[in-house]
Enzyme design. Structure first.
Site, mmCIF file in Angstrom:
data_model
loop_
_atom_site.group_PDB
_atom_site.id
_atom_site.type_symbol
_atom_site.label_atom_id
_atom_site.label_comp_id
_atom_site.label_asym_id
_atom_site.label_seq_id
_atom_site.Cartn_x
_atom_site.Cartn_y
_atom_site.Cartn_z
ATOM 1 C CG ASP A 32 -2.001 -1.281 0.929
ATOM 2 O OD1 ASP A 32 -1.587 -2.389 0.048
ATOM 3 O OD2 ASP A 32 -3.004 -1.351 2.072
ATOM 4 C CE LYS A 33 7.337 3.502 3.169
ATOM 5 N NZ LYS A 33 8.781 3.243 3.110
ATOM 6 C CG ASP A 36 -0.938 5.491 -0.277
ATOM 7 O OD1 ASP A 36 -1.967 4.867 -0.466
ATOM 8 O OD2 ASP A 36 -0.740 4.948 1.255
ATOM 9 C CB SER A 81 -37.115 -7.074 -16.205
ATOM 10 O OG SER A 81 -38.634 -7.600 -16.658
ATOM 11 C CG LEU A 82 -32.978 -11.380 -16.378
ATOM 12 C CD1 LEU A 82 -32.701 -11.789 -15.168
ATOM 13 C CD2 LEU A 82 -33.145 -12.213 -17.586
ATOM 14 C CD GLU A 116 -24.575 -15.019 -16.832
ATOM 15 O OE1 GLU A 116 -25.442 -13.910 -15.980
ATOM 16 O OE2 GLU A 116 -24.115 -14.578 -17.410
ATOM 17 C CE LYS A 118 -33.251 -11.905 -11.119
ATOM 18 N NZ LYS A 118 -33.434 -10.837 -9.852
ATOM 19 C CG ASP A 120 -30.877 -9.397 -4.053
ATOM 20 O OD1 ASP A 120 -31.567 -8.258 -4.948
ATOM 21 O OD2 ASP A 120 -31.056 -9.385 -2.429
ATOM 22 N NE ARG A 139 -34.519 -2.563 -15.749
ATOM 23 C CZ ARG A 139 -36.207 -2.140 -15.208
ATOM 24 N NH1 ARG A 139 -36.635 -1.910 -13.939
ATOM 25 N NH2 ARG A 139 -37.079 -3.001 -15.858
ATOM 26 C CD GLU A 176 -27.890 -6.304 -10.431
ATOM 27 O OE1 GLU A 176 -28.234 -6.225 -11.014
ATOM 28 O OE2 GLU A 176 -28.902 -6.084 -9.000
ATOM 29 C CE1 TYR A 228 -26.775 -7.966 -15.110
ATOM 30 C CE2 TYR A 228 -26.004 -7.970 -13.159
ATOM 31 C CZ TYR A 228 -26.568 -7.706 -14.150
ATOM 32 O OH TYR A 228 -27.535 -6.847 -13.416
ATOM 33 C CE LYS A 291 -27.362 -13.455 -18.477
ATOM 34 N NZ LYS A 291 -26.482 -12.396 -17.920
ATOM 35 C CE LYS A 315 -37.146 -13.131 -8.249
ATOM 36 N NZ LYS A 315 -37.293 -12.015 -7.685
ATOM 37 C CB CYS A 409 -48.783 5.275 26.917
ATOM 38 S SG CYS A 409 -47.519 4.636 27.564
ATOM 39 C CB CYS A 412 -47.653 6.425 31.726
ATOM 40 S SG CYS A 412 -47.610 7.260 29.526
ATOM 41 C CB CYS A 427 -45.889 7.565 25.080
ATOM 42 S SG CYS A 427 -46.570 7.918 26.593
ATOM 43 C CB CYS A 433 -44.183 7.095 29.481
ATOM 44 S SG CYS A 433 -44.645 6.260 28.967
HETATM 45 S S1 IVH Z 1 -29.340 -10.523 -17.365
HETATM 46 C C1 IVH Z 1 -31.833 -7.869 -20.554
HETATM 47 N N1 IVH Z 1 -27.706 -11.201 -15.480
HETATM 48 O O1 IVH Z 1 -31.889 -9.051 -12.243
HETATM 49 C C2 IVH Z 1 -31.645 -8.462 -19.035
HETATM 50 N N2 IVH Z 1 -29.173 -9.913 -14.548
HETATM 51 O O2 IVH Z 1 -34.624 -9.272 -12.679
HETATM 52 C C3 IVH Z 1 -30.801 -8.976 -18.838
HETATM 53 N N3 IVH Z 1 -29.400 -9.338 -12.313
HETATM 54 O O3 IVH Z 1 -32.558 -6.092 -14.192
HETATM 55 C C4 IVH Z 1 -30.480 -9.178 -17.344
HETATM 56 N N4 IVH Z 1 -27.923 -10.925 -11.716
HETATM 57 O O4 IVH Z 1 -30.659 -5.833 -12.598
HETATM 58 C C5 IVH Z 1 -28.844 -10.878 -14.856
HETATM 59 N N5 IVH Z 1 -26.324 -12.464 -13.968
HETATM 60 C C6 IVH Z 1 -27.313 -11.667 -14.164
HETATM 61 C C7 IVH Z 1 -28.265 -10.811 -13.031
HETATM 62 C C8 IVH Z 1 -28.688 -9.699 -13.597
HETATM 63 C C9 IVH Z 1 -28.827 -9.788 -11.757
HETATM 64 C C10 IVH Z 1 -30.423 -8.631 -11.824
HETATM 65 C C11 IVH Z 1 -30.800 -7.328 -13.081
HETATM 66 C C12 IVH Z 1 -31.824 -7.359 -13.892
HETATM 67 C C13 IVH Z 1 -32.490 -8.043 -12.794
HETATM 68 C C14 IVH Z 1 -33.770 -9.184 -13.336
#
Ligand code: IVH
Length: 670
Positions: A32-33, A36, A81-82, A116, A118, A120, A139, A176, A228, A291, A315, A409, A412, A427, A433
């Site tokens: 790190d030094k 830096d 979305s998916l 892959e 997913k 969160d 998004r 993500e 992804y 995919k 999910k 309450c 009291c 309260c 109280c």
């Molecule tokens: S592919 C056209 N791959 O899930 C859709 N999405 O429910 C392309 N997400 O909006 C998305 N992990 O924010 C893809 N391995 C992954 C993901 C992923 C999380 C999220 C992403 C998307 C949402 C859809």
């Protein structure tokens, strides 16, 4: 090009490479030094060559304090979305459908799939031109999002300038932004300590952080990002898997979980493997994504109006249990807010027995339409705290009464008032109280406040109910003999309490101020106030205008202070604390304390201290000839460590062999 400008370019390349090695590969090549030193050299050269200015220079990752709103940007390609499912069977059906639509005989040998994680978190779209990040957009509504480039630049694992490679001249990459569990826990601990509302899960924390207006704060939150999905007019490879592997080479963090699957069996195995092992990942996930690998097949399958036909999300089921509501209790906290709590028949959920779950406020009780003895669904998904997510209405007993929020309450009997603009009922009987008074006693003795040893939650109740401590000033009139008369307190505990009270007289003013339980005056506000006003008499005499002139003190805090000090019993308490020798002023800087016992030493302070405040320690270091530093490096002479020193700092100190000194040792040293 001069030698210096050449050096600037070389330094930028080197630093980008080291950033990647550290934040993406987890395999730093230099200390790190040394890192830096390279940054410092680059900063110096850049200041001499304004013509070489580059907003993507590694020196620009820290984030400035500039506050501005976010510009809205229309996505070049909409962010869809998916489609999702909770059933393994439906994933198999989806594979079958893909085959059918592509006119294949069936089986995964003709439609290879990529599995892959997913993630969160919150999705992000990054645009790169000629290997340089030009824009980062959230998004939003899928059509347009917020330009959060400045915040994204503070995420160290995101490459600002790509490593040389066959990247398209212009492309978009989606991924993500996540807050790793470790950072999430740290953030919530800090928030709990400052009495700020906690984030329910890392997703909310990541999304909230990304939308903060001050990139300097974002920089300190520890966000990370996984990618992804690559989008371009021309791709380096004709399949998704190889494109992502390339992106990894260009510098993006692409999860190792990504796997090429070529039979239905392997899809099912992938699901059962990660259903278990996801708990060991450093980041939150809520499922898997499958995919179609071939870009040609993706093109043929196309999109519906909402999502691609070539991908599906599986999910993970949130862990859920069904149990009976015994009763709803209403609990009054230190600030008088009444929280409804569902008391349940004990039930096992994700390895722990759940007996209680907060219902938070009246709006939630109403939305669930709770009735006596209802069967409730309790979940622990990404959330750590159990949550009531629904009611099994079919199981409701005939004639069961609806659960109503109390209007008075429960302790009291005062009529509750609704806090304007919030869902909370409070309260108003602040000073009469019982749970509110006991809550303030507990806060006063707490470790981060007066740190009175021997008095915990239980003893506060005991002392209050025995009439020995009715307000915080009464702690200073306690005598061992009186304490020993209580059934549950023996001579040793009594002695500890007396000594704890004695020691608390040395707690610095800023912590005393925090200990008073003035609404909205949390740890940070107390520190700021204490430094600005220096003593309590000045604070008590200040007008609203004078108070709001202090940095970060707004009208709500000023009003709370005025209300607190206008109440005569509170003024009396302050006077009694003063008589008892509690510190109600900042320590004076005493010239006779000066020495050069720390001359030439660079010291990093970390953790929470009990004898003096951090500020006092900083002052002591300077007065004794030492130098304060913010981060640990090889130059650090030692770390002055209190409780709860951050794990990363501890690890770093250990790896560099830097000595760790505790408060007592330090005080002896000087
Ligand atoms: S592919 C056209 N791959 O899930 C859709 N999405 O429910 C392309 N997400 O909006 C998305 N992990 O924010 C893809 N391995 C992954 C993901 C992923 C999380 C999220 C992403 C998307 C949402 C859809």
């Amino acid at each position: 090009m001069s030698q210096e400008t050449e050096r600037i370019e070389w330094l930028r390349g080197e630093l980008n490479r080291h950033n990647h090695a550290y934040y993406v590969e987890n395999a730093p090549e230099i200390s790190d030094k040394d890192y830096d030193m390279l940054i410092k050299e680059l900063e110096l050269l850049e200041s001499r060559h304004p013509e070489m200015d580059d907003p993507l220079s590694p020196t620009r990752r820290v984030g400035s304090d500039l506050t501005k709103g976010f510009a809205q940007v229309v996505h070049v390609r909409p962010m869809l979305s998916l489609g999702n499912t909770y059933s393994v069977g439906e994933v198999d059906e989806w594979v079958g459908r893909c085959n059918e639509m592509l006119g294949n005989a069936g089986g995964l040998s003709s439609v290879p799939i990529v599995g892959e994680m997913k993630f969160d978190g919150t999705s992000i779209s990054l645009m790169y031109e000629k290997g340089r990040l030009v824009r980062a957009v959230t998004r939003g509504d899928g059509e347009k999002g917020d330009d959060v480039t400045e915040n994204v630049k503070t995420i160290r694992s995101i490459p600002l300038v790509l490593a040389p490679g066959d990247w398209p001249e212009s492309f978009e990459i989606r991924g993500e932004i996540v807050l790793p569990w470790k950072e999430f826990d740290r953030l919530n601990e800090e928030r709990a300590f400052n009495e700020e509302p906690l984030f329910a899960n890392p997703r909310n924390a990541a999304a909230g952080t990304l939308k903060m207006l001050n990139p300097a704060i974002v920089a300190g939150r520890g966000l990370d990002a996984y990618f992804y999905y690559l989008l371009a007019d021309e791709f380096p490879s004709d399949n998704h898997y190889d494109n992502m592997a390339k992106a990894r080479k260009w510098g993006f963090k692409v999860s190792d979980v990504m796997t090429l699957l070529d039979s239905e069996k392997s899809v099912n195995e992938f699901i059962s493997k990660w259903d278990k092992e996801r708990r060991e990942l450093p980041v939150a996930t809520d499922g898997l994504v499958f995919k179609v690998n071939s870009l040609k097949q993706q093109l043929n399958l196309g999109f519906t109006s909402k999502s691609p036909r070539w991908a599906i999300a599986y999910k993970f089921a949130a862990e859920r249990a069904l149990t009976r509501l015994d009763h709803v209790s209403f609990e009054v906290g230190r600030t008088g807010v009444v929280t409804p709590v569902a008391n349940l028949d004990p039930v096992l959920l994700s390895g722990t027995v759940v007996k209680r779950a907060s219902l938070h406020n009246e709006d939630i009780v109403k939305a669930l339409d709770l009735h006596d003895h209802d069967m409730l669904y309790v979940e622990k998904g990404g959330e750590i705290i159990p949550k009531i997510t629904g009611v099994d209405i079919d199981a409701r007993e005939a004639g069961a009464e609806q659960v109503r929020f109390v209007t008075r309450c429960p302790d009291c009997g005062s009529e509750l008032v609704r806090i304007p603009g919030e869902a909370a009922w409070q309260c108003p009987n602040k000073y009469g109280c019982r749970p509110q008074i006991i809550g303030r006693l507990e806060h006063f003795v707490g470790r981060h406040m007066m740190d009175i040893e021997g008095v915990g939650e239980e003893n506060c109740v005991l002392l209050y109910d025995a009439g020995l401590v009715r307000n915080i000033a009464d702690f200073y009139t306690l005598e061992a003999a009186g304490l020993e008369r209580l059934d549950r307190i023996g001579p040793r505990t009594a002695q500890r309490i007396i000594e704890g009270v004695e020691a608390s007289r040395n707690v610095p003013f800023e912590r005393v101020l925090f200990a008073l339980s003035i609404p909205y005056v949390g740890e940070t506000v107390s520190r700021k106030l204490a430094r600005a006003v220096r003593d309590i008499d000045t604070l008590m005499a200040m007008t609203n205008e004078e108070l709001v002139a202090i940095d970060d003190i707004g009208p709500r805090i000023a009003e709370a202070l005025a209300e607190y000090f206008s109440y005569e019993p509170n003024r009396e308490i302050v006077a009694r604390l003063k008589d008892a020798g509690v510190r109600l002023r900042m320590a004076d800087v005493d010239e006779s304390d000066r020495s050069d016992s720390l001359a030439g030493q660079t010291i990093v302070i970390s953790g929470v201290f009990s004898r003096h405040s951090r500020e006092e320690y900083k002052e002591m270091i300077e007065k004794n000839g030492g130098k304060n530093a913010g981060s640990i490096s090889k130059k650090t002479s030692f770390v002055l460590a209190g409780d709860n020193m951050g794990p990363s700092k501890l690890e770093k100190a250990r790896s560099l062999g830097v000595r760790i000194v505790n408060e007592d040792e330090f005080l002896k040293m000087i």
